[in-house]
Enzyme design. Structure first.
Site, PDB file in Angstrom:
ATOM      1  N   PRO A 104      -6.080  35.551 -14.051  1.00 25.77           N
ATOM      2  CA  PRO A 104      -7.078  35.739 -12.996  1.00 25.77           C
ATOM      3  C   PRO A 104      -7.274  34.532 -12.073  1.00 25.77           C
ATOM      4  O   PRO A 104      -7.252  33.394 -12.517  1.00 25.77           O
ATOM      5  CB  PRO A 104      -8.363  36.043 -13.766  1.00 25.77           C
ATOM      6  N   ASN A 105      -7.457  34.876 -10.825  1.00 24.01           N
ATOM      7  CA  ASN A 105      -7.787  33.935  -9.744  1.00 24.01           C
ATOM      8  C   ASN A 105      -6.609  33.081  -9.281  1.00 24.01           C
ATOM      9  O   ASN A 105      -6.736  32.337  -8.307  1.00 24.01           O
ATOM     10  CB  ASN A 105      -8.989  33.038 -10.135  1.00 24.01           C
ATOM     11  N   ARG A 160      -7.848  28.155  -3.294  1.00 23.68           N
ATOM     12  CA  ARG A 160      -8.793  27.976  -4.406  1.00 23.68           C
ATOM     13  C   ARG A 160      -8.807  26.516  -4.861  1.00 23.68           C
ATOM     14  O   ARG A 160      -7.797  25.994  -5.344  1.00 23.68           O
ATOM     15  CB  ARG A 160      -8.359  28.860  -5.575  1.00 23.68           C
ATOM     16  N   TYR A 214      -6.121  22.379  -7.814  1.00 23.73           N
ATOM     17  CA  TYR A 214      -4.885  23.153  -7.996  1.00 23.73           C
ATOM     18  C   TYR A 214      -3.818  22.880  -6.933  1.00 23.73           C
ATOM     19  O   TYR A 214      -2.727  23.450  -7.019  1.00 23.73           O
ATOM     20  CB  TYR A 214      -5.216  24.649  -8.036  1.00 23.73           C
ATOM     21  N   ASN A 245       0.640  31.422 -17.541  1.00 22.68           N
ATOM     22  CA  ASN A 245      -0.596  30.711 -17.221  1.00 22.68           C
ATOM     23  C   ASN A 245      -1.728  31.722 -17.390  1.00 22.68           C
ATOM     24  O   ASN A 245      -1.964  32.542 -16.500  1.00 22.68           O
ATOM     25  CB  ASN A 245      -0.582  30.145 -15.796  1.00 22.68           C
ATOM     26  N   ALA A 252      -8.317  31.595 -16.849  1.00 20.71           N
ATOM     27  CA  ALA A 252      -9.561  31.540 -17.645  1.00 20.71           C
ATOM     28  C   ALA A 252      -9.450  32.318 -18.955  1.00 20.71           C
ATOM     29  O   ALA A 252     -10.173  32.019 -19.915  1.00 20.71           O
ATOM     30  CB  ALA A 252     -10.743  32.040 -16.816  1.00 20.71           C
ATOM     31  N   GLU A 276       3.020  28.212 -22.666  1.00 23.29           N
ATOM     32  CA  GLU A 276       1.713  28.244 -21.998  1.00 23.29           C
ATOM     33  C   GLU A 276       1.688  27.110 -20.985  1.00 23.29           C
ATOM     34  O   GLU A 276       2.007  25.966 -21.343  1.00 23.29           O
ATOM     35  CB  GLU A 276       0.600  28.063 -23.040  1.00 23.29           C
ATOM     36  N   HIS A 331      -0.415  25.177 -17.578  1.00 27.92           N
ATOM     37  CA  HIS A 331      -1.603  25.014 -16.740  1.00 27.92           C
ATOM     38  C   HIS A 331      -1.281  24.038 -15.618  1.00 27.92           C
ATOM     39  O   HIS A 331      -0.586  23.034 -15.844  1.00 27.92           O
ATOM     40  CB  HIS A 331      -2.783  24.486 -17.561  1.00 27.92           C
ATOM     41  N   ARG A 343     -11.203  18.367 -18.042  1.00 21.38           N
ATOM     42  CA  ARG A 343     -12.193  19.091 -17.226  1.00 21.38           C
ATOM     43  C   ARG A 343     -13.398  19.487 -18.093  1.00 21.38           C
ATOM     44  O   ARG A 343     -13.683  18.841 -19.078  1.00 21.38           O
ATOM     45  CB  ARG A 343     -11.498  20.284 -16.568  1.00 21.38           C
TER      46      ARG A 343
HETATM   47  C1  DQA Z   1      -5.794  26.912 -15.302  1.00 18.03           C
HETATM   48  C2  DQA Z   1      -6.929  26.195 -16.030  1.00 18.03           C
HETATM   49  C3  DQA Z   1      -7.999  27.181 -16.455  1.00 18.03           C
HETATM   50  O1  DQA Z   1      -9.067  26.495 -17.105  1.00 18.03           O
HETATM   51  C4  DQA Z   1      -8.562  27.892 -15.240  1.00 18.03           C
HETATM   52  O2  DQA Z   1      -9.499  28.871 -15.650  1.00 18.03           O
HETATM   53  C5  DQA Z   1      -7.530  28.473 -14.349  1.00 18.03           C
HETATM   54  C6  DQA Z   1      -6.297  27.730 -14.129  1.00 18.03           C
HETATM   55  C7  DQA Z   1      -4.761  25.920 -14.741  1.00 18.03           C
HETATM   56  O3  DQA Z   1      -3.658  26.371 -14.401  1.00 18.03           O
HETATM   57  O4  DQA Z   1      -5.025  24.727 -14.601  1.00 18.03           O
HETATM   58  O5  DQA Z   1      -7.725  29.509 -13.737  1.00 18.03           O
HETATM   59  O6  DQA Z   1      -5.123  27.760 -16.224  1.00 18.03           O
END
Ligand code: DQA
Length: 145
Positions: A10-11, A18, A23, A72, A75, A99, A101, A108
């Site tokens: 998501p997102n 964003r 990011y 990835n 959240a 995995e 990020h 964070r």
């Molecule tokens: C994320 C880190 C997560 O905490 C966050 O909710 C994201 C992006 C990252 O790629 O840094 O949406 O996975």
């Protein structure tokens, strides 16, 4: 030719606009182009969804088609036991699941320090921007050699 599933939660469809301070300013299309440039003959199948069920169905697809996964979970990383159980199906099938990020969640907010996915992933790469995915792809390439 092996296809690598690059799955984004998501997102992450909003990358580019964003929180660019966290990011970066690259979009998912930029990421796709970067990975394709590094693919060395592998096919990159990059997808994004805000829907937990859809992400889980893509992990089933990885199992059913024996494809390595770069994930990835965004959240969902921090609380989705359903996604964790689906990710476990991938690694229990002997497939690679990296995995990734973009940011370093450990640097964070506290809620980001927990990943319910990491224990069932093959490994984790975090904190290197889009290079987290590029490094994951490098691992996929090495393991396929
Ligand atoms: C994320 C880190 C997560 O905490 C966050 O909710 C994201 C992006 C990252 O790629 O840094 O949406 O996975």
């Amino acid at each position: 030719m092996t296809t690598v599933l690059v799955l984004n939660g998501p997102n992450l469809g909003r990358l580019g606009s964003r929180e660019p301070d966290v990011y970066g300013s690259g979009t998912l299309d930029d990421l796709r182009a970067q990975l394709e440039a590094e693919a060395s003959g592998l096919t990159i199948d990059l997808r994004q969804t805000n829907d937990e069920a859809e992400l889980i169905s893509w992990l089933y697809e990885a199992v059913d088609t024996s494809r390595p996964v770069i994930l990835n979970p965004a959240a969902f990383t921090h609380y989705s036991y359903a996604l964790r159980d689906a990710a476990a199906l991938v690694t229990k099938a002997g497939l690679l699941l990296v995995e990734v990020h973009i940011s370093n969640p450990h640097a964070r907010e506290e809620f980001r320090h927990t990943s319910v996915i990491s224990a069932v992933a093959t490994g984790v790469i975090a904190g290197f921007g889009f290079d987290s995915y590029v490094l994951a792809l490098e691992l996929v390439k090495r393991r396929l050699r």
